[in-house]
Design a protein around this motif. Structure first.
Motif, PDB file in Angstrom:
ATOM      1  N   SER A  29       8.373  10.264  -9.947  1.00  0.00           N
ATOM      2  CA  SER A  29       8.400  11.499 -10.756  1.00  0.00           C
ATOM      3  C   SER A  29       9.606  11.561 -11.682  1.00  0.00           C
ATOM      4  CB  SER A  29       8.408  12.729  -9.837  1.00  0.00           C
ATOM      5  OG  SER A  29       9.495  12.658  -8.931  1.00  0.00           O
TER       6      SER A  29
ATOM      7  N   ALA B 189       8.595   9.793 -17.106  1.00  0.00           N
ATOM      8  CA  ALA B 189       7.262   9.972 -17.671  1.00  0.00           C
ATOM      9  C   ALA B 189       7.197   9.268 -19.018  1.00  0.00           C
ATOM     10  CB  ALA B 189       6.944  11.461 -17.834  1.00  0.00           C
TER      11      ALA B 189
ATOM     12  N   HIS C 220       4.949   9.786 -22.574  1.00  0.00           N
ATOM     13  CA  HIS C 220       4.000  10.703 -23.222  1.00  0.00           C
ATOM     14  C   HIS C 220       3.526  11.758 -22.225  1.00  0.00           C
ATOM     15  CE1 HIS C 220       4.025   8.491 -26.912  1.00  0.00           C
ATOM     16  NE2 HIS C 220       3.591   7.379 -26.356  1.00  0.00           N
ATOM     17  N   LEU C 221       4.469  12.282 -21.474  1.00  0.00           N
ATOM     18  CA  LEU C 221       4.198  13.357 -20.508  1.00  0.00           C
ATOM     19  C   LEU C 221       3.175  12.980 -19.450  1.00  0.00           C
ATOM     20  CD1 LEU C 221       4.477  16.456 -22.840  1.00  0.00           C
ATOM     21  CD2 LEU C 221       6.176  15.454 -21.322  1.00  0.00           C
TER      22      LEU C 221
ATOM     23  N   LEU D 186       3.136  10.846 -15.694  1.00  0.00           N
ATOM     24  CA  LEU D 186       3.793  10.064 -14.650  1.00  0.00           C
ATOM     25  C   LEU D 186       2.955   8.821 -14.367  1.00  0.00           C
ATOM     26  CD1 LEU D 186       4.574  12.924 -12.057  1.00  0.00           C
ATOM     27  CD2 LEU D 186       5.968  12.180 -14.002  1.00  0.00           C
TER      28      LEU D 186
ATOM     29  N   VAL E 102       1.821  15.678 -16.663  1.00  0.00           N
ATOM     30  CA  VAL E 102       2.875  16.634 -16.313  1.00  0.00           C
ATOM     31  C   VAL E 102       2.454  18.018 -16.795  1.00  0.00           C
ATOM     32  CG1 VAL E 102       5.254  17.322 -16.764  1.00  0.00           C
ATOM     33  CG2 VAL E 102       4.695  14.898 -16.475  1.00  0.00           C
TER      34      VAL E 102
ATOM     35  N   ALA F 274       2.484  22.496 -15.346  1.00  0.00           N
ATOM     36  CA  ALA F 274       3.259  23.428 -14.530  1.00  0.00           C
ATOM     37  C   ALA F 274       2.908  23.353 -13.052  1.00  0.00           C
ATOM     38  CB  ALA F 274       3.071  24.854 -15.047  1.00  0.00           C
TER      39      ALA F 274
ATOM     40  N   GLN G 107       4.998  19.832 -12.186  1.00  0.00           N
ATOM     41  CA  GLN G 107       6.438  19.939 -12.399  1.00  0.00           C
ATOM     42  C   GLN G 107       6.839  21.400 -12.213  1.00  0.00           C
ATOM     43  OE1 GLN G 107       9.203  17.941 -15.696  1.00  0.00           O
ATOM     44  NE2 GLN G 107       7.966  19.536 -16.580  1.00  0.00           N
ATOM     45  N   THR G 108       7.555  21.690 -11.144  1.00  0.00           N
ATOM     46  CA  THR G 108       7.907  23.081 -10.840  1.00  0.00           C
ATOM     47  C   THR G 108       9.433  23.220 -10.764  1.00  0.00           C
ATOM     48  OG1 THR G 108       8.168  23.067  -8.424  1.00  0.00           O
ATOM     49  CG2 THR G 108       5.901  22.976  -9.277  1.00  0.00           C
ATOM     50  N   PRO G 109       9.925  24.447 -10.783  1.00  0.00           N
ATOM     51  CA  PRO G 109      11.383  24.632 -10.679  1.00  0.00           C
ATOM     52  C   PRO G 109      11.978  23.999  -9.426  1.00  0.00           C
ATOM     53  CG  PRO G 109      10.334  26.665 -11.382  1.00  0.00           C
ATOM     54  CD  PRO G 109       9.222  25.717 -11.029  1.00  0.00           C
ATOM     55  N   GLU G 110      11.159  23.865  -8.371  1.00  0.00           N
ATOM     56  CA  GLU G 110      11.652  23.279  -7.125  1.00  0.00           C
ATOM     57  C   GLU G 110      11.180  21.844  -6.948  1.00  0.00           C
ATOM     58  OE1 GLU G 110      10.466  26.608  -7.052  1.00  0.00           O
ATOM     59  OE2 GLU G 110      12.563  27.148  -7.318  1.00  0.00           O
ATOM     60  N   GLY G 111      10.806  21.188  -8.025  1.00  0.00           N
ATOM     61  CA  GLY G 111      10.460  19.780  -7.936  1.00  0.00           C
ATOM     62  C   GLY G 111       8.991  19.510  -8.179  1.00  0.00           C
ATOM     63  N   PHE G 112       8.599  18.279  -7.901  1.00  0.00           N
ATOM     64  CA  PHE G 112       7.271  17.786  -8.267  1.00  0.00           C
ATOM     65  C   PHE G 112       6.297  17.853  -7.090  1.00  0.00           C
ATOM     66  CE2 PHE G 112       9.897  16.202 -11.587  1.00  0.00           C
ATOM     67  CZ  PHE G 112       9.066  16.152 -12.694  1.00  0.00           C
TER      68      PHE G 112
ATOM     69  N   GLY H  32       9.555  17.088  -3.312  1.00  0.00           N
ATOM     70  CA  GLY H  32       9.453  17.206  -4.764  1.00  0.00           C
ATOM     71  C   GLY H  32      10.590  16.574  -5.535  1.00  0.00           C
ATOM     72  N   GLY H  33      11.491  15.912  -4.839  1.00  0.00           N
ATOM     73  CA  GLY H  33      12.664  15.348  -5.492  1.00  0.00           C
ATOM     74  C   GLY H  33      12.326  14.169  -6.390  1.00  0.00           C
TER      75      GLY H  33
END
Lengths: 254, 254, 254, 254
Positions: A71, A74, A76-77, A79, A85, A87, A90-95, A242-243
């Motif tokens: 993760s 990337a 072209h967006l 993975l 990729v 929402a 890809q979240t504020p707390e990881g993948f 999610g790291g």
């Protein structure tokens, strides 16, 4: 089982992790690297003979010796494997996909390619030469010594050291290792753009296109000093949900 | 060497680490446990096809599955071996003696004592019963299953679970393991004082008096389910300079 | 000038900030709220009679009493004034437009609308009733007391308290204040969606559409107790470059 | 009241806070100064037209423009007023006495002593000369311009700048201000020991012996440029429970 534990206990262990401390080399996006702040102390007056001390860590995933999850990169967006990729991924707390928590313990055969004499940019030819006489098998871990590992205590020099160029990354990818590693800050030559792929071409070739993990900031000095070119390799990434990577203490066993 | 890597690659691997995420069980002094904040993102407009994502970690040394260094505990302001706690030994950035960075990789024989049926306080008798038929050798790692590990996703229940009492800690210390471990939050019965030693008697008996490391918050469910009682054990603490502990991902191999 | 400092020194000061400590009420995305970890200590053996102590803070921008910058909210990926959110505006280290560092010190007239008796959802009618007999001028700060401020020490109760609904936010926006504030966790009724605007409608109406700052988690109890409805208001947001908000200690002066 | 808010609204405001960003000048014990990590983002796919962005702050109490609490310093393990430092007063989460949360909002008269031409060590004579023609009253805030404030964007130069020596700190203490402030990193001359008092003599004389707060890293350039020597001063420290200091945004009003 008993045999295995005896074999492990009898093996020579090479510790491939650099020491961790505030001020150790780290790339700018991963500042502050590591902070360890001791807040609970052994002190008189706490009411018991026994006391506890402990610290808070503020640490970049990609500080010190560490492994990159898929993760982390990337193209072209997307993975690795064409995972778009968005929402949900890809979240504020990881993948929710390709997080470091999805990486199994690495227990495999490892080989060392010593390219410390190959100059600032290590290419396919340099790797091929270093690999002479060493069999590389599918699912091995390929470790490349650039020599930077000896500079760890000299932050500026360490960050200015070279790495593996795009031709080198292609060469290792063709051998289909489960992971690669090097003793410099970023596997790639930091600050050197590939004409075709741009910055950090190895990150794109290995993590995104080939699904091969990258281990960075290894200490390969002792392996090289002892002339060890094949070994058993163990690396146990933390399951940080999610790291995009994990600090690790890889070891080589002979 | 080749034999060793083949043996490792052929082994069954038990992952003894609980998953790491914000909100996982943690004792109050070790809040916030773990925070992973993704700040670099894959996003359009960064000028290259390749993009990087990464996170900052805020993490207690003693969060999730972790190992305690000897500096974590003192008795009458002395660490293990009579090391006096003073301003040279105990600093704002950690300990200059008995830090986690002084702990070698653990590669040894391990045994599992399954005491999940022994009740809230596991004593010497319970351990002796669970050890019937298993040889325990000096320098092994002794892992005790309390059953709490199955409750990890239920924070309240996990933190309320039992542990090993002072008699149990004395029993394991007599066997001179290099380390002990359990699947509950603190090895000891959290919140239960020993009449003689006070709170967390095992921490005092093992870390301070005996110099035996403690591994906490293990997941021993799969080992127990498969009836595995002996195994090769690998645990690789991060060399956090001066740290009082480290998050780890221990594995058992059979 | 001398007159001004005498006027300030002679004024009655109302401190509108709630106390800050670990475990104080905070919304889930802003965990851990605040951590203060004392790592440098006064202790013997440091070589001088004088010693220093200091702590590291881990703090959400939106923890405790705080003010929201305009960058905190977007509608259809546009900030206030039609600023498109892209990788130049929104960066890993904050915003290059509408960051909290662009907010001037607030020194203005303030009014208190006491709606503590108005129920869980405070609407335009409630605000109009509370405003009877109080002149509201353009560029004032309008503070609304919901009564939640008295519950600060009871985290669960505080987070369950009500707030201002969309009609109330429209009512205050029409009066063109420079900022609004309330004593609950989010100005809006947390957890209550508006049929038209969705969650946190006041955040959209005020920050994005009207460019009006929102101050949250105020303590308005003393103002209300003393029947103060008009006052001079001072609020000094920290110039955190690119930040989406800042902890503040607003005061009212009469 | 209405008069006061009109007076405030009509005043010229001098913002005395330096901008806050990663990499700004900070003393080594207060690294990393400030980190602002945007983890919640405005992005498509979150299910509503409205989106929220927010960041986590990792911040030293004593980073950027800040005020020192009395708990920040001790002499022979006593805080100001003879408060003995023990485990009840000094805890892992801060101080139960003389924390920054005990400091009332500062609203008082301020004077500026411009010593930018006085050299690296500013003494009593320099201050007396700069004070000619300015009345200093008890409970004023005395601000000293060293000129360092103009160097904020040049970290190395800023940290190498001078400050006030012990004679200067004694001179201001005799005038019994409620607080003093300067535009350099530490009020004192950092790195220069006083023959009698050792390092940071002003910290000892002012915070411990005299109970006078110190404000550091101010920006006094605009005040000096405009020749302002007297003003109304407002400084609102955050009530960080048990903290040894707080980032602040002080203002001067004329």
């Amino acid at each position: 089982m008993t045999q295995l534990s005896e074999a492990l206990a009898g093996a020579r262990v090479y510790d491939l992790e650099q020491p961790r401390y505030a001020g150790a080399p780290v790339l700018p996006p991963h500042e502050p690297g590591l902070l360890l702040k001791l807040h609970r102390r052994h002190e008189p007056g706490l009411g018991e003979a026994r006391t506890s001390a402990s610290a808070l860590l503020v640490m970049a995933e990609h500080s010190g010796t560490h492994i990159d999850a898929l993760s982390h990169q990337a193209e072209h967006l997307e993975l690795h494997g064409g995972v778009a990729v968005n929402a949900e991924v890809q979240t504020p707390e990881g993948f929710t996909r390709h997080g470091i928590d999805t990486v199994a313990p690495l227990l495999t055969r490892g080989v060392l390619l010593d390219c410390a004499d190959a100059g600032h940019e290590i290419g396919a030819d340099d790797l091929a030469r270093a690999a002479e006489g060493v069999e590389i098998r599918r699912a091995d871990v390929i470790l490349v010594r650039t020599g930077a590992g000896a500079l760890w205590e000299d932050r500026e020099a360490y960050l200015a050291a070279g790495g593996i160029d795009a031709s080198g990354s292609r060469w290792v990818a063709e051998r289909e290792p489960v992971a690669v590693g090097a003793d410099n800050i970023a596997w790639d030559v930091f600050g050197r753009d590939d004409p075709e792929l741009g910055s950090l071409p190895g990150h794109l070739l290995l993590l995104v296109r080939a699904g091969i993990y990258i281990i960075e900031a290894l200490n390969l000095e002792a392996l090289a000093r002892d002339g060890v070119r094949e070994f058993a390799f163990v690396c146990l990434p933390l399951k940080l949900r999610g790291g995009t990577g994990s600090p690790v203490r890889p070891i080589a066993l002979v």
